[in-house]
Each structure stands twice: as C-alpha cells, then as structure tokens.
Design a protein around this motif. Sequence first.
Motif, PDB file in Angstrom:
ATOM      1  N   PHE A 203       2.353   9.344   5.716  1.00 16.10           N
ATOM      2  CA  PHE A 203       1.892   8.338   6.676  1.00 16.10           C
ATOM      3  C   PHE A 203       2.224   8.704   8.123  1.00 16.10           C
ATOM      4  O   PHE A 203       3.266   9.293   8.405  1.00 16.10           O
ATOM      5  CB  PHE A 203       2.550   6.977   6.371  1.00 16.10           C
TER       6      PHE A 203
ATOM      7  N   GLU B 240       6.477   6.401 -13.200  1.00 11.25           N
ATOM      8  CA  GLU B 240       5.125   5.875 -13.418  1.00 11.25           C
ATOM      9  C   GLU B 240       4.101   7.010 -13.417  1.00 11.25           C
ATOM     10  O   GLU B 240       3.127   6.967 -14.159  1.00 11.25           O
ATOM     11  CB  GLU B 240       4.796   4.781 -12.399  1.00 11.25           C
TER      12      GLU B 240
ATOM     13  N   THR C  27      11.188   5.090  -9.667  1.00  9.26           N
ATOM     14  CA  THR C  27      10.084   4.298 -10.229  1.00  9.26           C
ATOM     15  C   THR C  27       8.776   5.066 -10.099  1.00  9.26           C
ATOM     16  O   THR C  27       7.985   5.143 -11.042  1.00  9.26           O
ATOM     17  CB  THR C  27       9.972   2.935  -9.493  1.00  9.26           C
ATOM     18  N   ALA C  28       8.558   5.659  -8.915  1.00  8.19           N
ATOM     19  CA  ALA C  28       7.314   6.399  -8.675  1.00  8.19           C
ATOM     20  C   ALA C  28       7.191   7.572  -9.647  1.00  8.19           C
ATOM     21  O   ALA C  28       6.158   7.738 -10.315  1.00  8.19           O
ATOM     22  CB  ALA C  28       7.277   6.889  -7.231  1.00  8.19           C
TER      23      ALA C  28
ATOM     24  N   PRO D 142      -5.205   3.066  -5.326  1.00  4.43           N
ATOM     25  CA  PRO D 142      -4.269   3.973  -4.634  1.00  4.43           C
ATOM     26  C   PRO D 142      -3.280   4.622  -5.614  1.00  4.43           C
ATOM     27  O   PRO D 142      -2.993   5.808  -5.503  1.00  4.43           O
ATOM     28  CB  PRO D 142      -3.542   3.056  -3.657  1.00  4.43           C
ATOM     29  N   GLU D 143      -2.772   3.817  -6.589  1.00  6.88           N
ATOM     30  CA  GLU D 143      -1.765   4.377  -7.502  1.00  6.88           C
ATOM     31  C   GLU D 143      -2.364   5.408  -8.453  1.00  6.88           C
ATOM     32  O   GLU D 143      -1.731   6.400  -8.786  1.00  6.88           O
ATOM     33  CB  GLU D 143      -1.017   3.281  -8.262  1.00  6.88           C
TER      34      GLU D 143
ATOM     35  N   PHE E 233      13.131   3.556  -5.534  1.00  5.33           N
ATOM     36  CA  PHE E 233      11.690   3.616  -5.321  1.00  5.33           C
ATOM     37  C   PHE E 233      11.122   4.936  -5.861  1.00  5.33           C
ATOM     38  O   PHE E 233      10.130   4.955  -6.604  1.00  5.33           O
ATOM     39  CB  PHE E 233      11.454   3.419  -3.813  1.00  5.33           C
TER      40      PHE E 233
ATOM     41  N   LEU F 193       3.882   1.672  -1.222  1.00  3.56           N
ATOM     42  CA  LEU F 193       4.470   1.897  -2.549  1.00  3.56           C
ATOM     43  C   LEU F 193       3.410   2.366  -3.548  1.00  3.56           C
ATOM     44  O   LEU F 193       3.648   3.272  -4.346  1.00  3.56           O
ATOM     45  CB  LEU F 193       5.154   0.618  -3.055  1.00  3.56           C
ATOM     46  N   ARG F 194       2.240   1.747  -3.490  1.00  4.60           N
ATOM     47  CA  ARG F 194       1.182   2.129  -4.437  1.00  4.60           C
ATOM     48  C   ARG F 194       0.693   3.543  -4.155  1.00  4.60           C
ATOM     49  O   ARG F 194       0.340   4.284  -5.080  1.00  4.60           O
ATOM     50  CB  ARG F 194       0.013   1.132  -4.353  1.00  4.60           C
TER      51      ARG F 194
ATOM     52  N   PHE G 244       0.833  -1.206   0.000  1.00  4.90           N
ATOM     53  CA  PHE G 244       0.000   0.000   0.000  1.00  4.90           C
ATOM     54  C   PHE G 244       0.867   1.256   0.000  1.00  4.90           C
ATOM     55  O   PHE G 244       0.592   2.216  -0.711  1.00  4.90           O
ATOM     56  CB  PHE G 244      -0.952   0.001   1.211  1.00  4.90           C
TER      57      PHE G 244
ATOM     58  N   ARG H 272      -1.159   9.205  -8.859  1.00  5.44           N
ATOM     59  CA  ARG H 272      -0.762   9.750 -10.157  1.00  5.44           C
ATOM     60  C   ARG H 272      -1.566  10.993 -10.517  1.00  5.44           C
ATOM     61  O   ARG H 272      -1.100  11.855 -11.240  1.00  5.44           O
ATOM     62  CB  ARG H 272      -0.940   8.676 -11.233  1.00  5.44           C
TER      63      ARG H 272
ATOM     64  N   LEU I 136       3.172   3.827  -7.663  1.00  3.55           N
ATOM     65  CA  LEU I 136       3.640   2.598  -8.309  1.00  3.55           C
ATOM     66  C   LEU I 136       2.467   1.664  -8.586  1.00  3.55           C
ATOM     67  O   LEU I 136       1.595   1.492  -7.730  1.00  3.55           O
ATOM     68  CB  LEU I 136       4.639   1.867  -7.405  1.00  3.55           C
ATOM     69  N   SER I 137       2.476   1.057  -9.750  1.00  6.58           N
ATOM     70  CA  SER I 137       1.431   0.090 -10.071  1.00  6.58           C
ATOM     71  C   SER I 137       1.578  -1.120  -9.153  1.00  6.58           C
ATOM     72  O   SER I 137       2.627  -1.326  -8.552  1.00  6.58           O
ATOM     73  CB  SER I 137       1.547  -0.361 -11.522  1.00  6.58           C
ATOM     74  N   GLU I 138       0.536  -1.913  -9.080  1.00  4.41           N
ATOM     75  CA  GLU I 138       0.578  -3.111  -8.247  1.00  4.41           C
ATOM     76  C   GLU I 138       1.756  -4.006  -8.671  1.00  4.41           C
ATOM     77  O   GLU I 138       2.480  -4.525  -7.828  1.00  4.41           O
ATOM     78  CB  GLU I 138      -0.744  -3.863  -8.406  1.00  4.41           C
TER      79      GLU I 138
ATOM     80  N   SER J 199       4.578  -3.131 -10.286  1.00  7.50           N
ATOM     81  CA  SER J 199       5.885  -2.543  -9.942  1.00  7.50           C
ATOM     82  C   SER J 199       6.169  -2.680  -8.460  1.00  7.50           C
ATOM     83  O   SER J 199       7.297  -2.980  -8.054  1.00  7.50           O
ATOM     84  CB  SER J 199       5.941  -1.052 -10.270  1.00  7.50           C
TER      85      SER J 199
ATOM     86  N   ILE K 168      10.914  -0.693   4.429  1.00  5.44           N
ATOM     87  CA  ILE K 168      10.980  -1.688   3.353  1.00  5.44           C
ATOM     88  C   ILE K 168      12.439  -2.067   3.094  1.00  5.44           C
ATOM     89  O   ILE K 168      13.115  -1.447   2.277  1.00  5.44           O
ATOM     90  CB  ILE K 168      10.304  -1.166   2.066  1.00  5.44           C
TER      91      ILE K 168
END
Lengths: 438, 262
Positions: free
Chosen positions: B96, B117, B113-114, B84-85, B110, A393-394, A391, B89, A398-400, A402, B102
Amino acid sequence: MNAVIDTSATVPARLEGEFKTLLAKTFSSEPEWLKEKRKAAFDSFCKASLPTRKNEEYKYTDVKKVFSGEFTSVYNEAHKLSLDFEKLFVEKNSVKLIFVNGWLHKDSTLSAKLPKGVIVGNLATDGLLIHSGFLKKYLRNDGDTLSRLNAALWTDGAFIYIPENVQLETPIEILHISTGKKEILASFRHLIVAGKNSSVSVIENNISVDLHSHVIVNFHTDIFSGEDSKIQFYRLQNDCKMVSQITSINVLQEKNSRFDTNTITLGRAWARNNLNIALNGENCESHLNGLFITNGNDHVDNHTFIRHNKPNCRSNQLYKGILDGRSTGIFNGKIFVERDAQKTNAYQSSKNILLSDAAAINTKPQLEIYADDVKCSHGSTTGQLNEEAMFYLRSRGLSEDSARNLLLFAFAGDVIEKIQNEPLKIYLEELISQRLRK
Amino acid sequence: MLSIKNLRAGIPGNEILKGINLEVKAGEVHAIMGPNGSGKSTLSSVLAGKENYQVTEGEIWFSPPSPRGEGSGMRRKNLLEMSPEERAREGVFLAFQYPVEIPGVSNINFLKTAINEIRLHRKQPPMETKDFLKLIKEKQALVELQGTLANRSVNEGFSGGEKKRNEIFQMAVLEPTLCILDETDSGLDIDALRIVANGVNKLRSKDRAFVVITHYQRLLDHIIPDFVHVLSNGKIIKSGGKELALELEAKGYDWIKEKDQT
C-alpha cells in the motif's frame, strides 16, 4: 404455595399477596428488624411502583414489559444440574459460591483456607444465622424503586467481609444460574464489606441453563469500600437466554480507596445495569468499564452514576458496544461533582460499533458540576467497521469473517485490558472470540 | 502472468482508467510511471480488488505459475471475479501507498492468520508455531525490521519508513507471485529507500513478477525495471525499456504528454 396471579392488576398489587406469603413462610424465622425492613421497602416500592418510560432514566428500557408476564416470586425448588462447572469458573483455586434462581446451591467456602476473620458465604445462612448484627448495620433500603423491591423480596446472595489489613489473594467466584420451567422473579442480593487497608477480587458469572420460561432476576449489590481498600468486582452476563436482568450496584468509597468494575455482557441478553458510586472520602479512585456484544433482539442498558463528594478523587469510565441484528444498547453516564469536590478528575468514554442497520445505540453523558477546579470530560463515538482496515486485512488473504473478527476483537480488547486478573482476562478473551465467531 | 485488456474503471460518474492494456510475464519487473492524477493508484486498487472502484469494461487475467510445473495456462484466473482475499490467496500482493494503522491487532497475530488462511486455501496444514517464528525472524532481517515492531499493533505509531518496510516484510512472509508496489518510495529517506529496494531485489525470481508504481525515477535506480510504462489520463501512452525512466526524469511528464497529443 403458589399465589393466585391476576395479571390485570398492577405489579405492586399482584406482589402484595406473595409478599405476605413470603413473610409468613420463607422469611418467618428472620429477626424482627429485618422483617420490618422488608415491609418498609415493600411499602416504598408500592408507592413508587415500576418505573415507566416517561421516567427519563428508563426512557429506552421498558421495565413494565419485563414484568408483564405471569411470574411468581414464591418458589424454592431443588434443581438437578448437569453442568460442567469447571468451564464456568475462571480459577481452580478460587472460593466458589453457586446460586440457582437466587438461592444457594452449593459452595466451597468451608474447604477454602481463608485468613482469620474473613467471611465468604451466603446472606441467608452465614449472614442471618451467624452475623445478624453485622447485617443489621449494613443492609440498606436505598436505591431506586427496583432496588427497594429487591430489599423486600431478596432470598439470598453472597456475603463477603474482609477485615482490616487483610489482602485476600484468592479470588471469590460467584456463579448465578437461572433454570427451570416456572416463570419467576428471582431477587438476589450481595453484600460486600472491605475493611480498612484490605483488598478483594470478586468475579460473578450469570448464565441460564435448561430454562423453559422467562425469568426476571432483580439483583442488588451493596459494596462498602473502607479507607485504603481495593475492591475489584467483575460481572459477566453470558448466554442468559430468556432472562431479564436488572442489576444495581451501590458503592460507598471511603478515602484512598480504589474500586474497579467491569460489566461484560455477551449477548442473548436483556439487561439493565445500574452502577451508583459515591466517592465519600478524599483521594478515591474508581474505574468503571463495560463491554457488550449484542445480536438478535438483545437489549443492554448501562447506567452509571458517579458522585464526587470529596476533593482529589479520580473516576474513569470506558464503555464499548458491538451491536448486530436488531439489538439495542444504551449508555447513560452521569458524573456529579459536589461544591467541595475540588481537583476532581472525571473521564468518561463510550464507543460503539453498529454492524447492522437495524441495531441502535443511545448514549447520554451527563455532567453536573458545582466545583470550579475540576477536570471532567466525556466522549462518545458510534460508527461502522473501518472499511480501509477491512480491505487491508483482506488484501493479505484474510476472509471477511476473520478480518471482521480481528478488528472487533481488537476493539473489545481495550476493555479487557483494564481487567487486573490475568486468568479472567484469558477466560474472557476466549469467550469473546467464540462469541464473535458466531 | 498478468494480462490486462482494455480496462476501464473508476468511481461512479468519473472514469479514471480509460482503456489500459498491459502484459506482465513471470520474472519481469514493470514500472508504471505517471504524473499525479493519472490513475496509478486506481490501477493498483483495482488489481487488489478494492470494492469502491467500478470496472465498466475490460478484463484482467492472472495466471500464476503452477506449483507442479503444469504450465501457466492451466491456472488462468479471472481476477475481476475474485474477492480481495481470493486474489491474495492466489498470490497477488499489493504494497500500500498508505498502509493502514490497526490498533489492537498485532502484526504477528495478523500475519499468522493470513498465512494459515492462505495455506488452507492451498490445502496445506497450518504452519507450526516454531516454523512461523523462524520465518518471521528470517524475513525481518531482509528489511532490517526490528523484532519489537513485529509484536506491535499493525502499523500503529510506525514512522513512514517503518510502514513501508512492514509492507515489504509482509510481502516477503506471504511469498506472492505478483507483487504490486504502490508508490513504495513516497515518504522514504535515502537509507530507507535503499533498505526497501534491497528487500524487493532479494525477492526477485523467475517465478515472480513485479509491478512498481511510482511518480519518481529514483526508486528505479535501485529496483531496475525490465519495462517502463507511462500512464497519463488513464491510459498507457508510452512503453519502453529502463532508459525511458531516465528520459522522463530529465524531460518531465509534459514532454511525453505533448508528444502524445501531436
């Protein structure tokens, strides 16, 4: 030269005729001692036959099923391979050996500039024709029943000898390809001997190419690690569609030696991997790591057995699995500590992620300790992907897929981190991220 | 920008939000205050799209300002229908309360990538590495985050303050339009609180809105809100200007709850 196959007969009975044919033809020019050795190994295999699932060591792995087809072990055909070999090797400057269905295809050992006394070649020619006396000393018939079957039927494999005080900087890369239309049992064997205070790094890659029938590869490796020597053996089982691999590595370590091994199994695989390590001198170190990423009906069974025979030795094991589809994984790790092996440090850890409800993992740690001053531990975890992390990361976009891939890559990364060969690390990272994207 | 209408949500068998109404316009800062258990964190989780929560009634509309100035009405999105993504976007960001550790995933990797995307979603090409590194350096300075932290695994081994600064750092890098801060002040000492608040203040703009969820008034000394709402037992029971926060601090939540009941 195909023998007539009677599939209703037991495997030893079916192989008997083939074994005679092999002795009369393929193995006919071999020295008498070796033929005797093969016969003894075959007899011993016949007495025990194949392990059944009643055997505790094969509870989850059905070898009989693997051997139930109409395979033959009498074959040796030339194969034309149209392959981009460069992609299958990690390093440009390594010494390379390519085997097809258990036979040497070609090698780069002649062009390699190796230090004096170093032997890198194949068992069937370099070994038997030039160094027969050496082989007589080191070829063994021990191991479990499948290793003994290999001792009877082996056709070829790598032969590596590093003399005293030689640090071989150039890695040795072995590529084994399963190919062709025929259902075969390929018996493949390596012998690696590292003299006192020497070091060597071996990378073995197994693939199947243009394969139209089931192939059984029964694979045995003997490794002798002399005093103060350092050996790294990395095994990659990648894209082995339609291949059943049974592998055994027997390692004898003398004092102050260090052995590192990683077994990386990246899907489309049926594999049973046995690692048997005997720590026969003081101050030995052994690091056994494994990673398997499975899907579909893949089956990966890693068995390790470490015998601490002498005091002050350390062993460390880390096995990780990512299982999807209906795949199954097994980790069975046994640590045996002899009465004399005081001050032993032995650790073992198995961690797994199940990505589907139908995937299954069986882990079984076994500790058998007869010394009283030792530190031994084992741990095993199996779970799903961390939902909180997904959650998080999304929620950053990020897509599920990724997010999942980042987490799985990080999970696998622990095992890759243990590899000491940088180019291999990079090569594997690329392969693993490709594999996870599938 | 954000329009919440009669939102009811919770976990199966336990309704936590019992009819929330809230209107947030671009450029505004809204503080949501309330005692423990009032539903503050549930609200932030529902806004970010956490799947553990069930929305049983109501609507959440999100209308980010159009980049081409076409007016916000054209891009009205039903947040509850988005993953959520997709929300991220489109420009929703949740800082949080408990950032997740992680191991093995580097902060930099990370974030790259974010960003890419998000850019892909906006039909923009991936960011050049040198531009990305420049951006990282610039935004790290904003929350006084050390360079080495960006290279470490996401939140792994970070102190409480470092985790919160990392949240604001990510917010600065991703440049969202709606920023939700969930108890960002919890676990912060005075210095870290000042740094985090400064970072947030620098990100305030006429195109960006903030929903600041907090238990205590002290964060609001640094991030001055335009509106303060009091959440109690799943409902907004009082709304006012920034002075409401001071009143709450002086009189406690009970004062307002009693008033509500009478």
